[in-house]
Design an enzyme around this catalytic site. Sequence first.
Site, PDB file in Angstrom:
ATOM      1  N   ASP A  32       0.825  -1.226   0.000  1.00 49.38           N
ATOM      2  CA  ASP A  32       0.000   0.000   0.000  1.00 49.38           C
ATOM      3  C   ASP A  32       0.853   1.266   0.000  1.00 49.38           C
ATOM      4  O   ASP A  32       0.546   2.236  -0.692  1.00 49.38           O
ATOM      5  CB  ASP A  32      -0.917   0.010   1.242  1.00 49.38           C
ATOM      6  CG  ASP A  32      -1.952  -1.105   1.155  1.00 49.38           C
ATOM      7  OD1 ASP A  32      -2.740  -1.271   2.094  1.00 49.38           O
ATOM      8  OD2 ASP A  32      -1.947  -1.814   0.127  1.00 49.38           O
ATOM      9  N   GLU A  34       3.748   1.832  -1.205  1.00 53.80           N
ATOM     10  CA  GLU A  34       4.322   2.088  -2.543  1.00 53.80           C
ATOM     11  C   GLU A  34       3.219   2.645  -3.448  1.00 53.80           C
ATOM     12  O   GLU A  34       3.435   3.595  -4.196  1.00 53.80           O
ATOM     13  CB  GLU A  34       4.872   0.766  -3.101  1.00 53.80           C
ATOM     14  CG  GLU A  34       5.262   0.749  -4.582  1.00 53.80           C
ATOM     15  CD  GLU A  34       6.539   1.531  -4.868  1.00 53.80           C
ATOM     16  OE1 GLU A  34       7.049   2.131  -3.899  1.00 53.80           O
ATOM     17  OE2 GLU A  34       6.980   1.582  -6.025  1.00 53.80           O
ATOM     18  N   LYS A 114     -26.203 -14.704  -5.845  1.00 50.72           N
ATOM     19  CA  LYS A 114     -27.071 -13.532  -6.081  1.00 50.72           C
ATOM     20  C   LYS A 114     -26.656 -12.442  -5.090  1.00 50.72           C
ATOM     21  O   LYS A 114     -26.999 -12.462  -3.922  1.00 50.72           O
ATOM     22  CB  LYS A 114     -28.534 -13.886  -5.898  1.00 50.72           C
ATOM     23  CG  LYS A 114     -29.449 -12.730  -6.309  1.00 50.72           C
ATOM     24  CD  LYS A 114     -30.910 -13.128  -6.338  1.00 50.72           C
ATOM     25  CE  LYS A 114     -31.792 -11.941  -6.741  1.00 50.72           C
ATOM     26  NZ  LYS A 114     -31.609 -10.767  -5.866  1.00 50.72           N
ATOM     27  N   ARG A 135     -29.858   0.892 -12.093  1.00 44.97           N
ATOM     28  CA  ARG A 135     -30.850   0.139 -12.871  1.00 44.97           C
ATOM     29  C   ARG A 135     -32.110   0.968 -13.077  1.00 44.97           C
ATOM     30  O   ARG A 135     -32.711   0.968 -14.164  1.00 44.97           O
ATOM     31  CB  ARG A 135     -31.196  -1.147 -12.121  1.00 44.97           C
ATOM     32  CG  ARG A 135     -32.189  -2.043 -12.819  1.00 44.97           C
ATOM     33  CD  ARG A 135     -32.452  -3.320 -12.023  1.00 44.97           C
ATOM     34  NE  ARG A 135     -33.427  -4.143 -12.684  1.00 44.97           N
ATOM     35  CZ  ARG A 135     -34.739  -3.866 -12.681  1.00 44.97           C
ATOM     36  NH1 ARG A 135     -35.175  -2.809 -12.024  1.00 44.97           N
ATOM     37  NH2 ARG A 135     -35.579  -4.644 -13.318  1.00 44.97           N
ATOM     38  N   LYS A 311     -33.963 -18.157  -3.900  1.00 43.03           N
ATOM     39  CA  LYS A 311     -33.620 -17.367  -2.706  1.00 43.03           C
ATOM     40  C   LYS A 311     -33.382 -18.254  -1.495  1.00 43.03           C
ATOM     41  O   LYS A 311     -33.954 -19.352  -1.362  1.00 43.03           O
ATOM     42  CB  LYS A 311     -34.764 -16.386  -2.379  1.00 43.03           C
ATOM     43  CG  LYS A 311     -35.269 -15.569  -3.552  1.00 43.03           C
ATOM     44  CD  LYS A 311     -34.278 -14.528  -4.035  1.00 43.03           C
ATOM     45  CE  LYS A 311     -34.191 -13.313  -3.161  1.00 43.03           C
ATOM     46  NZ  LYS A 311     -35.216 -12.287  -3.338  1.00 43.03           N
TER      47      LYS A 311
HETATM   48  N1  LIG Z   1     -27.780  -9.891  -8.308  1.00 48.57           N
HETATM   49  C1  LIG Z   1     -26.978 -10.793  -8.901  1.00 48.57           C
HETATM   50  O1  LIG Z   1     -25.994 -11.231  -8.311  1.00 48.57           O
HETATM   51  N2  LIG Z   1     -27.259 -11.195 -10.235  1.00 48.57           N
HETATM   52  N3  LIG Z   1     -28.234 -10.657 -11.014  1.00 48.57           N
HETATM   53  C2  LIG Z   1     -28.108 -11.285 -12.175  1.00 48.57           C
HETATM   54  C3  LIG Z   1     -28.939 -11.018 -13.352  1.00 48.57           C
HETATM   55  C4  LIG Z   1     -30.064 -10.250 -13.373  1.00 48.57           C
HETATM   56  C5  LIG Z   1     -30.500 -10.290 -14.690  1.00 48.57           C
HETATM   57  C6  LIG Z   1     -29.607 -11.047 -15.407  1.00 48.57           C
HETATM   58  O2  LIG Z   1     -28.620 -11.487 -14.564  1.00 48.57           O
HETATM   59  N4  LIG Z   1     -27.112 -12.189 -12.194  1.00 48.57           N
HETATM   60  C7  LIG Z   1     -26.577 -12.141 -10.985  1.00 48.57           C
HETATM   61  N5  LIG Z   1     -25.527 -12.884 -10.552  1.00 48.57           N
END
Ligand SMILES: NC(=O)n1nc(-c2ccco2)nc1N
Length: 320
Positions: A32, A34, A114, A135, A311
Site C-alpha cells: 500500500d 508504494e 445472487k 438500474r 432465494k
Molecule cells: N444480483 C446478482 O448477483 N445477479 N443478477 C443477475 C442477473 C439479473 C438479470 C440477469 O442477470 N445475475 C446475478 N448474478
Amino acid sequence: SPKPADRIAKLRRQLEDANYRYHVLDDPSIPDGEYDRLLRELEALEAEHPELADPNSPSQRVGDKPSSKFAEVKHAVPMLSLANAFADEEVADFVARISRETGDDAPEFSVEPKLDGLAISLRYEDGKFVRGATRGDGVTGEDVTPNLRTVRAIPLQLRGKPPKVLEVRGEVYMPKAAFEKYNAWAAEHGAKTLANPRNGAAGSLRQLDPRITAQRPLSFYAYALGETDAKLPKTHTETLAWLRELGLPVSSLADAATGTEGLLAYYRRVGEERNALPFDIDGVVYKLNRYDQQRAMGFVSRAPRWALAHKFPAQEEATV
Ligand SMILES: NC(=O)n1nc(-c2ccco2)nc1N
C-alpha cells in the site's frame, strides 16, 4: 529524466495495474505504501501539467466535484428482473419447462451467487469507462458515473482487446467487514449508521458528492452484458470468462451446472458457505447457459424465462 508525459503515462499504467491485481485478482503486486507514493507522484505531475489531465487517470478515483442532481440514462438493452423461486419443486418445474421447450433433457446452466447490492450498468467505449448508471426501472436509470469512478474494483480502462462498445451489468456492494467498520465509525462519530450493506451501497452510490462516495468501501462484481458490438461467445459462462480477461471482477463462485440435481447441489453448496462469504448474498441465480437456447425461451414481461433466482430463507437480522 523521462518527459513528464511519459512519466505520467507510466505511473497511470502502474497504478491501474496495481488496482487490477488488488481488486480483481485479489493478489496485490505492490505494498500500500508504494501505491500511495506512486499516486502522490502522479498527482504532483498532473498538477504541474493540467494539459495532460485525463478523467480516467487513477488519480481521479478520489471523487469529482458534487453535482446538483443525476442525469437520466436510457438503457439501450433493458436491465432485466429475475423470477424468484423459494422451494426445490419450483426449480424442478423451471428445468422441466426448459427441457420441454428446448428439447434438451440435460440443459446446462451458468450458476452464480445472487449479490445483494445495487444493480448498475457500466459503459466502455474503446476500453475506456465513459458512463455508469443505476438500474432505475430497468429502462431508465440515474447517471452516477463520477461516483462509480471511485469504486476501485471498477476498471477505468479495460485490458486486452476490448470491443468498441461494451456495456456490462453487475452489482456494487459493500463488503460485510467494511459495513461493520463503517457503522462502528459512524456510531463513534454520531453519524447515521447503515441498516445493512445493501443500503450502504445504495446510499453511497446515490450521493451527489462523489467525494463522499470515495470514502465509502464499495466493491463490484460483473454478471451480465448490455449493449455491445462484440461477437459474443456461445454461452454465458464463456462470456463471464471473457469479462475476467478484460479486467472486470467476476465472482469466483460462478460455475456451471447441469439439470435440476446440478442446480440444487450448487444452491446447497453456496448456502453452506453463505455466512463465511465476505459479502451479502440473498440466493443464487440460474441462467440457461447457451444463448441460442435463451433466445428460444424468450421473456415474460422483463423477466427472462431462461433465468431464475433461487432465494435463501431471510436471515435473522443481526440485533443491533
Ligand atoms: N444480483 C446478482 O448477483 N445477479 N443478477 C443477475 C442477473 C439479473 C438479470 C440477469 O442477470 N445475475 C446475478 N448474478
